[in-house]
Design a protein around this motif. Sequence first.
Motif, mmCIF file in Angstrom:
data_model
loop_
_atom_site.group_PDB
_atom_site.id
_atom_site.type_symbol
_atom_site.label_atom_id
_atom_site.label_comp_id
_atom_site.label_asym_id
_atom_site.label_seq_id
_atom_site.Cartn_x
_atom_site.Cartn_y
_atom_site.Cartn_z
ATOM 1 N N CYS A 1 -26.756 24.711 4.418
ATOM 2 C CA CYS A 1 -26.203 25.491 5.527
ATOM 3 C C CYS A 1 -25.228 24.629 6.326
ATOM 4 C CB CYS A 1 -27.323 25.979 6.443
ATOM 5 S SG CYS A 1 -26.708 26.929 7.846
ATOM 6 N N VAL B 1 -27.572 33.791 2.905
ATOM 7 C CA VAL B 1 -27.855 33.659 4.332
ATOM 8 C C VAL B 1 -28.925 32.581 4.483
ATOM 9 C CG1 VAL B 1 -28.751 34.828 6.395
ATOM 10 C CG2 VAL B 1 -27.269 36.068 4.806
ATOM 11 N N VAL C 1 -32.077 30.718 5.468
ATOM 12 C CA VAL C 1 -33.413 31.171 5.858
ATOM 13 C C VAL C 1 -33.891 30.492 7.139
ATOM 14 C CG1 VAL C 1 -34.095 31.772 3.501
ATOM 15 C CG2 VAL C 1 -34.622 29.499 4.400
ATOM 16 N N CYS D 1 -31.599 29.549 9.919
ATOM 17 C CA CYS D 1 -30.847 29.914 11.127
ATOM 18 C C CYS D 1 -30.051 31.216 10.995
ATOM 19 C CB CYS D 1 -29.931 28.771 11.546
ATOM 20 S SG CYS D 1 -28.488 28.534 10.474
ATOM 21 N N ASP D 2 -30.157 31.889 9.870
ATOM 22 C CA ASP D 2 -29.492 33.177 9.625
ATOM 23 C C ASP D 2 -27.967 33.119 9.543
ATOM 24 O OD1 ASP D 2 -31.793 34.734 9.328
ATOM 25 O OD2 ASP D 2 -31.978 35.035 11.498
ATOM 26 N N GLU D 3 -27.399 31.944 9.439
ATOM 27 C CA GLU D 3 -25.954 31.820 9.272
ATOM 28 C C GLU D 3 -25.585 32.081 7.804
ATOM 29 O OE1 GLU D 3 -23.485 31.261 11.549
ATOM 30 O OE2 GLU D 3 -25.046 31.428 13.078
ATOM 31 N N ASP D 4 -24.345 32.468 7.573
ATOM 32 C CA ASP D 4 -23.870 32.680 6.207
ATOM 33 C C ASP D 4 -23.778 31.350 5.469
ATOM 34 O OD1 ASP D 4 -23.640 35.406 6.552
ATOM 35 O OD2 ASP D 4 -21.502 35.349 7.019
#
Length: 177
Positions: free
Chosen positions: A143, A158, A160, A162-165
């Motif tokens: 990430c 995505v 897992v 921090c939900d960022e792409d």
Amino acid sequence: MASVNLLGWSYRYVGPPDLRALVRPEAEGRSIHSVADFNDWASSLAAVELAEPFTFVIDSAGVLRLAPRRSEHVVCAGGGPVLGAGEMSFREESGQWVVAEVSNQSTGYCPDIPSWPAVAKALDAAGIEHPTGFTHEVVFRRCPSCSQLNIVREEDFVCVFCDEDLPREWNVDWAGR
């Protein structure tokens, strides 16, 4: 950082430092240059061990190295860079050992799916029949926001944590992380 050489991409160890500390010359994976090497190695194993997948790496010289499943990839590789890594299982077919399943599952090296040609080349050089590609492909991404390593499942890029792409391109060992 991953780099390209004549045999394909190479991957540096990116796992925990405490596992790298386990590297010892006598603990490296068994180099398999030929069917005879494999048969010699397999003959020393119990049937229960042969039934499980093995840890494997393709070392920087393009040679297959095998170790028991619970071995660390970095130990199997002697701490060096690899052209491929993962798990591999075998079955006997017409009196010869063949690769039944093979993956690039190694969270210590996180090899990308295009590492397959190096794996195939090492198996071909050793005279071991194999599938035409990984039977189980693992997609690794780091990430860019939180730097955590992710395994991408079902094309869901995505993070897992921090939900960022996550990037579509392999980036596990990018410079300056």
